[in-house]
Design a protein around this motif. Structure first.
Motif, PDB file in Angstrom:
ATOM      1  N   GLN A  28       0.835  -1.120   0.069  1.00  0.00           N
ATOM      2  CA  GLN A  28      -0.026  -0.091   0.020  1.00  0.00           C
ATOM      3  C   GLN A  28       0.865   1.235   0.039  1.00  0.00           C
ATOM      4  O   GLN A  28       0.602   2.243  -0.680  1.00  0.00           O
ATOM      5  N   GLY A  30       3.964   1.630  -1.176  1.00  0.00           N
ATOM      6  CA  GLY A  30       4.624   1.838  -2.343  1.00  0.00           C
ATOM      7  C   GLY A  30       6.147   2.016  -2.210  1.00  0.00           C
ATOM      8  O   GLY A  30       6.277   1.425  -0.931  1.00  0.00           O
ATOM      9  N   SER A  55       7.215   7.191   1.706  1.00  0.00           N
ATOM     10  CA  SER A  55       7.089   6.473   0.537  1.00  0.00           C
ATOM     11  C   SER A  55       7.020   7.785  -0.516  1.00  0.00           C
ATOM     12  O   SER A  55       6.529   8.616  -0.486  1.00  0.00           O
ATOM     13  N   LYS A  57       4.403   7.600  -2.305  1.00  0.00           N
ATOM     14  CA  LYS A  57       3.010   7.932  -2.149  1.00  0.00           C
ATOM     15  C   LYS A  57       2.702   8.816  -1.137  1.00  0.00           C
ATOM     16  O   LYS A  57       1.846   9.609  -1.069  1.00  0.00           O
ATOM     17  N   ALA A  58       3.286   8.551   0.116  1.00  0.00           N
ATOM     18  CA  ALA A  58       2.797   9.268   1.343  1.00  0.00           C
ATOM     19  C   ALA A  58       3.564   8.951   2.419  1.00  0.00           C
ATOM     20  O   ALA A  58       4.675   8.215   2.352  1.00  0.00           O
TER      21      ALA A  58
END
Length: 119
Positions: A28, A30, A55, A57-58
């Motif tokens: 989730q 990444g 990451s 992503k987040a």
């Protein structure tokens, strides 16, 4: 191994508890590019923020799953955060702790329950 609803895994090794994130959580997130670990010797309470993961992503926080003391951190992750993606439930553990109250482990899911939880 036990699993939390926050997608952490806990493995008991003698009187130590090793903590990391699940394969599902790593997928989730990444590609992980940064990991900030706690200091050894830090006393934590359940749900304290203890690890920061960034990451592509987040950014996410890893919470202390139980009360206790951080007795060892996986400093390899600071230099090689991508290990979290490569082996999240093995070599890429975050920290080891000594539990103040080992019975807190009883509230977590076994692997079958966790697999059902993530559906």
């Amino acid at each position: 191994m036990k699993f939390t609803e926050e997608h952490e895994w806990l493995r008991v090794e003698g009187d130590e508890i090793v903590v990391g994130i699940t394969i599902h959580a790593a997928e989730q997130l990444g590609d992980v590019v940064f990991v900030e670990l706690p200091d050894e010797g830090t006393t934590v309470s359940k749900d304290d923020e203890v690890v920061v993961i960034e990451s592509v992503k987040a950014a996410s926080d890893i919470l202390a799953p139980i009360d206790g003391e951080i007795i060892e951190v996986n400093s390899t992750l600071s230099d090689n955060p991508a290990m979290v993606n490569d082996d999240p439930q093995g070599e890429a553990w975050f920290f080891k702790m000594k539990a103040s109250d080992p019975s807190q482990m009883d509230e977590f899911m076994d692997e079958a329950a966790y697999q059902k939880f993530i559906g």
